[in-house]
Design a protein around this motif. Structure first.
Motif, mmCIF file in Angstrom:
data_model
loop_
_atom_site.group_PDB
_atom_site.id
_atom_site.type_symbol
_atom_site.label_atom_id
_atom_site.label_comp_id
_atom_site.label_asym_id
_atom_site.label_seq_id
_atom_site.Cartn_x
_atom_site.Cartn_y
_atom_site.Cartn_z
ATOM 1 N N THR A 21 3.383 10.271 14.130
ATOM 2 C CA THR A 21 2.576 10.153 12.909
ATOM 3 C C THR A 21 3.390 9.530 11.784
ATOM 4 O O THR A 21 2.945 8.589 11.123
ATOM 5 C CB THR A 21 2.056 11.545 12.487
ATOM 6 N N TYR A 22 4.588 10.065 11.559
ATOM 7 C CA TYR A 22 5.473 9.509 10.529
ATOM 8 C C TYR A 22 5.804 8.046 10.838
ATOM 9 O O TYR A 22 5.769 7.189 9.959
ATOM 10 C CB TYR A 22 6.795 10.279 10.461
ATOM 11 N N ASN A 23 6.146 7.780 12.103
ATOM 12 C CA ASN A 23 6.535 6.427 12.509
ATOM 13 C C ASN A 23 5.424 5.427 12.209
ATOM 14 O O ASN A 23 5.688 4.338 11.692
ATOM 15 C CB ASN A 23 6.858 6.376 14.005
ATOM 16 N N LEU A 24 4.196 5.793 12.529
ATOM 17 C CA LEU A 24 3.072 4.893 12.305
ATOM 18 C C LEU A 24 2.823 4.671 10.815
ATOM 19 O O LEU A 24 2.634 3.533 10.375
ATOM 20 C CB LEU A 24 1.806 5.426 12.989
ATOM 21 N N GLU A 25 2.846 5.740 10.030
ATOM 22 C CA GLU A 25 2.604 5.603 8.589
ATOM 23 C C GLU A 25 3.645 4.694 7.932
ATOM 24 O O GLU A 25 3.305 3.817 7.139
ATOM 25 C CB GLU A 25 2.578 6.986 7.927
ATOM 26 N N ILE A 26 4.907 4.887 8.274
ATOM 27 C CA ILE A 26 5.973 4.063 7.695
ATOM 28 C C ILE A 26 5.852 2.625 8.197
ATOM 29 O O ILE A 26 5.986 1.675 7.419
ATOM 30 C CB ILE A 26 7.354 4.674 8.010
ATOM 31 N N SER A 27 5.565 2.447 9.480
ATOM 32 C CA SER A 27 5.438 1.098 10.056
ATOM 33 C C SER A 27 4.285 0.322 9.436
ATOM 34 O O SER A 27 4.408 -0.886 9.188
ATOM 35 C CB SER A 27 5.245 1.179 11.574
ATOM 36 N N LEU A 28 3.165 0.985 9.199
ATOM 37 C CA LEU A 28 2.022 0.310 8.572
ATOM 38 C C LEU A 28 2.369 -0.133 7.147
ATOM 39 O O LEU A 28 2.008 -1.232 6.717
ATOM 40 C CB LEU A 28 0.787 1.208 8.583
ATOM 41 N N ARG A 29 3.080 0.715 6.415
ATOM 42 C CA ARG A 29 3.518 0.344 5.053
ATOM 43 C C ARG A 29 4.494 -0.830 5.114
ATOM 44 O O ARG A 29 4.436 -1.743 4.300
ATOM 45 C CB ARG A 29 4.164 1.538 4.358
ATOM 46 N N LEU A 30 5.398 -0.794 6.077
ATOM 47 C CA LEU A 30 6.371 -1.866 6.269
ATOM 48 C C LEU A 30 5.656 -3.174 6.603
ATOM 49 O O LEU A 30 5.967 -4.226 6.043
ATOM 50 C CB LEU A 30 7.317 -1.455 7.401
ATOM 51 N N ASN A 31 4.686 -3.105 7.486
ATOM 52 C CA ASN A 31 3.896 -4.273 7.869
ATOM 53 C C ASN A 31 3.172 -4.865 6.656
ATOM 54 O O ASN A 31 3.182 -6.078 6.441
ATOM 55 C CB ASN A 31 2.902 -3.883 8.959
ATOM 56 N N ASP A 32 2.554 -3.999 5.852
ATOM 57 C CA ASP A 32 1.843 -4.463 4.650
ATOM 58 C C ASP A 32 2.794 -5.160 3.682
ATOM 59 O O ASP A 32 2.455 -6.202 3.110
ATOM 60 C CB ASP A 32 1.156 -3.293 3.935
ATOM 61 N N LEU A 33 3.961 -4.599 3.504
ATOM 62 C CA LEU A 33 4.938 -5.181 2.582
ATOM 63 C C LEU A 33 5.425 -6.538 3.083
ATOM 64 O O LEU A 33 5.519 -7.496 2.313
ATOM 65 C CB LEU A 33 6.107 -4.211 2.393
ATOM 66 N N PHE A 34 5.702 -6.653 4.378
ATOM 67 C CA PHE A 34 6.097 -7.948 4.941
ATOM 68 C C PHE A 34 4.975 -8.980 4.784
ATOM 69 O O PHE A 34 5.238 -10.126 4.436
ATOM 70 C CB PHE A 34 6.493 -7.820 6.419
ATOM 71 N N HIS A 35 3.736 -8.566 5.013
ATOM 72 C CA HIS A 35 2.602 -9.492 4.825
ATOM 73 C C HIS A 35 2.485 -9.940 3.382
ATOM 74 O O HIS A 35 2.238 -11.116 3.102
ATOM 75 C CB HIS A 35 1.301 -8.842 5.286
ATOM 76 N N LEU A 36 2.669 -9.002 2.457
ATOM 77 C CA LEU A 36 2.621 -9.318 1.028
ATOM 78 C C LEU A 36 3.648 -10.396 0.674
ATOM 79 O O LEU A 36 3.387 -11.260 -0.161
ATOM 80 C CB LEU A 36 2.878 -8.045 0.211
ATOM 81 N N LEU A 37 4.787 -10.369 1.362
ATOM 82 C CA LEU A 37 5.851 -11.344 1.114
ATOM 83 C C LEU A 37 5.690 -12.622 1.949
ATOM 84 O O LEU A 37 6.545 -13.494 1.908
ATOM 85 C CB LEU A 37 7.217 -10.706 1.394
ATOM 86 N N GLY A 38 4.597 -12.704 2.723
ATOM 87 C CA GLY A 38 4.299 -13.920 3.463
ATOM 88 C C GLY A 38 4.876 -14.002 4.865
ATOM 89 O O GLY A 38 4.875 -15.072 5.469
ATOM 90 N N LEU A 163 9.545 13.178 3.948
ATOM 91 C CA LEU A 163 9.041 12.101 4.809
ATOM 92 C C LEU A 163 7.516 12.085 4.898
ATOM 93 O O LEU A 163 6.928 11.054 5.208
ATOM 94 C CB LEU A 163 9.647 12.221 6.220
ATOM 95 N N ARG A 164 6.867 13.193 4.616
ATOM 96 C CA ARG A 164 5.395 13.269 4.637
ATOM 97 C C ARG A 164 4.781 12.587 3.417
ATOM 98 O O ARG A 164 3.611 12.235 3.427
ATOM 99 C CB ARG A 164 4.938 14.724 4.617
ATOM 100 N N GLN A 165 5.556 12.439 2.362
ATOM 101 C CA GLN A 165 5.019 11.937 1.091
ATOM 102 C C GLN A 165 4.887 10.416 1.106
ATOM 103 O O GLN A 165 5.835 9.705 1.429
ATOM 104 C CB GLN A 165 5.920 12.375 -0.062
#
Length: 186
Positions: A21-38, A163-165
């Motif tokens: 659960t933690y891994n997915l939440e952090i990975s999705l945020r990471l993915n969004d941030l990379f997309h935001l940067l192109g 880590l939950r936050q």
């Protein structure tokens, strides 16, 4: 790569939350941030699922899942693997992020930059250093630059709560992206 998933939840926090659960939440945020940067990214999983292709038992499914992750990474052109995980240990006093690296070109350099950024941003005063991955199937079978990031210890009650936050997950994603951007400038 959001580590684990589906039947393979990975470690469990002291409050009963699965590592996957933690891994997915952090990975999705990471993915969004990379997309935001192109950046063009590819997620191995975007839901709480395992990606095995065969197997009857949990053990067989885990092996198939790992082999499928390796296959996806190795068939991806110009790949760079960031595998997100959470640590766990029998002694609850341990805390802090730690980066492990594959034996492939650029992996140690990327791990060093990520470790420095994670310590300076999230774990000031930590003496954790990046280490070569030892015995981790994914890290031993990829052909590209790759790191496995243990974002924190689920066995440490304070860190597990942090880590939950969502704010901490955003800080982790930002620190990882910042470390990656430093790698791109070398």
């Amino acid at each position: 790569d959001a580590g684990h998933g589906g039947e393979d939840g990975g470690a469990t926090s002291c409050r009963g939350v699965l590592e996957s659960t933690y891994n997915l939440e952090i990975s999705l945020r990471l993915n969004d941030l990379f997309h935001l940067l192109g950046y063009d990214t590819r997620m191995i999983r975007t839901t709480d699922t395992s990606i095995y292709t065969k197997g009857e038992t949990i053990a067989q499914k885990k092996i198939s899942d790992l082999k499928e992750r390796v296959r996806i990474v190795n068939k991806t052109e110009n790949a760079l693997l960031l595998s997100i995980h959470q640590n766990n240990f029998t002694d609850s006093r341990y805390s802090g992020a730690q980066v492990f690296y594959a034996g492939t070109e650029g992996s140690a350099q990327l791990a060093k930059l990520l470790q420095e950024r994670l310590v300076s941003t999230l774990n000031p005063g930590s003496n954790r250093k990046c280490k070569k991955s030892d015995g981790v199937y994914l890290m031993e079978h990829i052909d590209c630059t790759g790191v496995l990031i243990e974002c924190g210890f689920l066995s440490n009650p304070d860190e597990a709560q942090l880590l939950r936050q969502p704010e901490q997950q955003k800080r982790l994603a930002a620190a990882i992206v910042a470390g990656y951007l430093n790698f791109g400038n070398h």
